[in-house]
Design a protein around this motif. Sequence first.
Motif, mmCIF file in Angstrom:
data_model
loop_
_atom_site.group_PDB
_atom_site.id
_atom_site.type_symbol
_atom_site.label_atom_id
_atom_site.label_comp_id
_atom_site.label_asym_id
_atom_site.label_seq_id
_atom_site.Cartn_x
_atom_site.Cartn_y
_atom_site.Cartn_z
ATOM 1 N N GLN A 211 26.627 90.690 -4.887
ATOM 2 C CA GLN A 211 28.078 92.895 -5.535
ATOM 3 C C GLN A 211 27.137 93.445 -6.007
ATOM 4 O O GLN A 211 26.578 93.005 -6.438
ATOM 5 C CB GLN A 211 28.694 91.416 -6.313
ATOM 6 C CG GLN A 211 30.107 92.065 -7.454
ATOM 7 C CD GLN A 211 30.546 90.958 -8.187
ATOM 8 O OE1 GLN A 211 30.567 91.149 -8.765
ATOM 9 N NE2 GLN A 211 31.702 90.657 -7.438
ATOM 10 N N ASP A 212 28.469 94.913 -5.374
ATOM 11 C CA ASP A 212 28.051 96.134 -5.230
ATOM 12 C C ASP A 212 26.384 96.232 -5.234
ATOM 13 O O ASP A 212 25.470 97.259 -6.214
ATOM 14 C CB ASP A 212 28.301 96.441 -7.440
ATOM 15 C CG ASP A 212 29.892 96.370 -7.253
ATOM 16 O OD1 ASP A 212 30.421 96.172 -6.027
ATOM 17 O OD2 ASP A 212 30.166 95.437 -8.481
ATOM 18 N N LEU B 35 23.563 88.569 -7.178
ATOM 19 C CA LEU B 35 24.523 87.739 -8.702
ATOM 20 C C LEU B 35 23.369 86.776 -8.963
ATOM 21 O O LEU B 35 23.287 86.326 -10.127
ATOM 22 C CB LEU B 35 25.782 87.279 -8.337
ATOM 23 C CG LEU B 35 26.826 89.023 -8.922
ATOM 24 C CD1 LEU B 35 27.506 88.530 -8.399
ATOM 25 C CD2 LEU B 35 26.478 88.880 -10.213
ATOM 26 N N ALA B 36 23.559 85.998 -7.522
ATOM 27 C CA ALA B 36 23.179 84.498 -8.498
ATOM 28 C C ALA B 36 22.172 84.036 -6.887
ATOM 29 O O ALA B 36 22.372 84.402 -5.636
ATOM 30 C CB ALA B 36 23.930 83.615 -8.603
ATOM 31 N N GLY B 37 21.523 83.279 -7.017
ATOM 32 C CA GLY B 37 20.608 83.006 -5.769
ATOM 33 C C GLY B 37 19.853 81.275 -6.268
ATOM 34 O O GLY B 37 19.498 80.721 -6.942
ATOM 35 N N ALA C 213 32.114 84.584 -12.381
ATOM 36 C CA ALA C 213 31.854 85.939 -10.790
ATOM 37 C C ALA C 213 31.463 85.197 -9.675
ATOM 38 O O ALA C 213 31.437 85.064 -8.870
ATOM 39 C CB ALA C 213 30.565 86.949 -11.253
ATOM 40 N N VAL C 214 30.256 84.133 -10.168
ATOM 41 C CA VAL C 214 29.525 83.203 -8.610
ATOM 42 C C VAL C 214 30.914 82.265 -8.590
ATOM 43 O O VAL C 214 30.486 82.089 -6.874
ATOM 44 C CB VAL C 214 28.024 83.168 -9.443
ATOM 45 C CG1 VAL C 214 27.714 81.509 -7.945
ATOM 46 C CG2 VAL C 214 27.579 84.311 -9.313
ATOM 47 N N CYS D 86 29.505 94.968 0.292
ATOM 48 C CA CYS D 86 28.390 95.242 -1.312
ATOM 49 C C CYS D 86 26.172 95.181 -0.462
ATOM 50 O O CYS D 86 26.138 95.261 -1.225
ATOM 51 C CB CYS D 86 28.693 93.266 -1.554
ATOM 52 S SG CYS D 86 27.646 92.038 0.027
ATOM 53 N N GLY D 87 26.887 95.720 0.868
ATOM 54 C CA GLY D 87 25.116 95.171 0.822
ATOM 55 C C GLY D 87 24.423 94.713 2.050
ATOM 56 O O GLY D 87 23.123 94.809 2.535
ATOM 57 N N LYS D 88 25.849 93.836 2.675
ATOM 58 C CA LYS D 88 24.826 92.819 3.311
ATOM 59 C C LYS D 88 24.673 93.173 4.410
ATOM 60 O O LYS D 88 22.936 93.297 5.297
ATOM 61 C CB LYS D 88 26.089 91.515 3.548
ATOM 62 C CG LYS D 88 26.698 91.114 2.221
ATOM 63 C CD LYS D 88 27.673 89.726 3.130
ATOM 64 C CE LYS D 88 29.100 90.390 3.939
ATOM 65 N NZ LYS D 88 29.752 90.999 3.226
ATOM 66 N N SER D 89 25.019 93.915 5.713
ATOM 67 C CA SER D 89 24.912 94.701 7.119
ATOM 68 C C SER D 89 23.012 95.755 6.208
ATOM 69 O O SER D 89 22.855 95.647 7.420
ATOM 70 C CB SER D 89 25.624 95.269 7.016
ATOM 71 O OG SER D 89 26.626 94.526 7.918
#
Length: 348
Positions: free
Chosen positions: A206-207, A211-213, A227-228, A35-38
Motif C-alpha cells: 500500500q502506498d 503493509l505485511a507479509g 488494513a490488512v 501502490c508500486g507493485k509493477s
Amino acid sequence: MNISVDINKKLGDFSLEISFKSDAKRIGILGPSGCGKSITLKSIAGIEKPDSGRISIDGHVLFDRNQRINLKPQKRRIGYMFQNYALFPTMNVEQNIGTGLRLSEEDRNERIADMVERFRLQGLEKHLPGQLSGGQQQRVALARIMAYRPEIILLDEPFSALDDHLKERLQHEMMTMLEDYEGQVILVSHSRDEIYRFSQELLIMQDGHILAGGKTEEMFDNPGTVAVARMTGCKNFSEARRLDAHRLRLEDWGITLELQREIPEGIDAVGYRAHAFEPVWGELQRNCLPFRLSGVDELPFERRYYLLPEKGELICWFIQDNERIRIDGKNAPDYLKLREESVMLLRK
C-alpha cells in the motif's frame, strides 16, 4: 532459490520503499492500483533503475547502488510477462518464442520445437499473434519466457485485461504449465482470488511500502490489522474494547463477544467475513447479532444481506446459492451468530 530486494525509488510525488526476502517458489504481491507493485517487478527485471538499495538472487547481485552494479535486463536471467503479453505482432509463433535466444541455429530450432510441444502450440507455429485466442497468446508468451530458461519469472497482472469467463480457465492453465518450473515465480495482482490460488507467500502493498507479509493462508486467516484484513477481502469490522482475557465489547455492533481462546492485550478491533455468519431462529444465543435488515441484493449465484449495526458501517452477510435453501421458505433469522474460529482479533 532465494530473492532479496531492498530498494527505494522516487517517481514524482510517489515514493517506493520496499524490502523483502523469500525462498518460496510462488510469491504473491497484492495491492491496489498505483501502490508500486509493477515498479517493484520492473526494478527486479532491470527495466526500472532504483535510486538506492540492492537486489540479489541466490546471492548473485543484480543491482547494488553502493557498488555501482546494475546488470542489464538480458543478463539477469529473468522472465517478465507483461499485462498484454507484449508479443511482436508481425512475428509468428515460432519467431516470437525464439526472440532473444543466443544459440546456434540447430539448438535454437530444437529449443523452439520443444516449447511448441510443451505449451501445446502444434499447428500454430506460423500464426501471427492477431490470429490467436487469448489463451493461445498466453501460452506463446510463457513459451518465450521458458525458452530463455530464467531463474525467476515475474507475472505483472497477466489476467487483468481478460473477461471474467476467460480469467479462471487461463489462471488454471498457467498454474498447470508452471507446475514443473523449479525457479521462483512472483505474481502481482489486485485480485485476492488470483493471489490466494497462486501463492505460497504473500506480500501486501500500500502506498509504496509493504503493509505485511507471510504465508498466504495465515495472512488470510490472521491478518493482524484492520488494513490488512480489508486487503484480504474482509467486509465487517467493529471497534472493540477488551473487558478481560475472554471478553470483548464490540462498540459498533452493541454486543459483548465471549471467546474460549485468550484475547491478547492491545486488541482494539474485530473483523468478520461476510460468508461466515450462522443464522439463528428463536432465542438469543451467545455471540449473536440482532438481525436488523437494511436491504438485500440478489446476484446470479449469491444473495447479500445488509444489516443495521448500533453505529458505523452496514454489516454484510453473503450466502451462496447452495445455502439459500436454509433461508427460503422461512421467516428472516432473528440473529446472526459469530463463530469463534472465524473471529479475527485485530489492531487498528
